[in-house]
Design an enzyme around this catalytic site. Structure first.
Site, short mmCIF file in Angstrom:
data_model
loop_
_atom_site.label_atom_id
_atom_site.label_comp_id
_atom_site.label_asym_id
_atom_site.label_seq_id
_atom_site.Cartn_x
_atom_site.Cartn_y
_atom_site.Cartn_z
N GLY A 162 0.78 -0.87 0.02
CA GLY A 162 0.40 -0.04 0.10
C GLY A 162 0.71 0.88 0.22
CG ASP A 163 3.77 4.50 1.67
OD1 ASP A 163 3.70 4.90 0.49
OD2 ASP A 163 3.93 4.81 2.58
#
Length: 155
Positions: free
Chosen positions: A80-81
């Site tokens: 996600g990041d």
């Protein structure tokens, strides 16, 4: 950095982790609903938005653009990041990941977009970008990369 990303996408490959029973939903629908909530409740940094170079008149305008350009997802397990600040490499070459706050089921291009942005911002080397996509054995999709990076702007 490129080697760390290559290992992540091959060894931990988002394609190798089963998502059928994953309780963490980071799909575009979920992220867009969160973004809408943040905008409606003034929970974003409007000053940062005003100071940005984004081609939108307001956060709501950005949100409407994201709704209008949403695409069918290919769901996988996602960090996600994905960026080099969230990768830890030990002295034997082992790799670990930190900051799983956005982890869960998401479009495959989520992690790819973040990693590609990180490679470009750190190096400005087109050849490294090409190697990154060659290592992934996929063609670069600028539209999906741009979409995920725009979605990330107000989080």
């Amino acid at each position: 950095m490129l080697d760390s990303f290559s290992v992540y996408f091959s060894r931990f490959s988002v394609r190798t982790i089963e998502i059928n029973n994953c309780p963490f939903d980071s799909s575009l629908d979920t992220r867009l609903a969160e973004l809408n909530y943040f905008i409606d409740n003034t929970l974003i940094a409007y000053d940062d938005f005003v100071d940005s170079t984004l081609p939108f008149s307001s956060p709501k305008d950005l949100y409407q653009n994201l709704l209008a350009t949403q695409f069918p997802e290919s769901p996988v397990f996602s960090h996600g990041d994905m960026n080099d600040a969230n990768i830890i490499v030990d002295s034997q070459g082992g790799i670990g990941l930190i900051d799983w706050g956005r982890g869960g089921c998401a479009d495959i291009w989520c992690d790819i977009a973040h990693a590609a942005r990180n490679i470009w911002e750190e190096t400005k080397e087109k050849t490294l970008m090409q190697r990154f996509f060659e290592n992934l054995k996929i063609d670069e999709n600028e539209q999906k990369i741009k979409y995920h990076l725009l979605l990330d702007e107000l989080f």
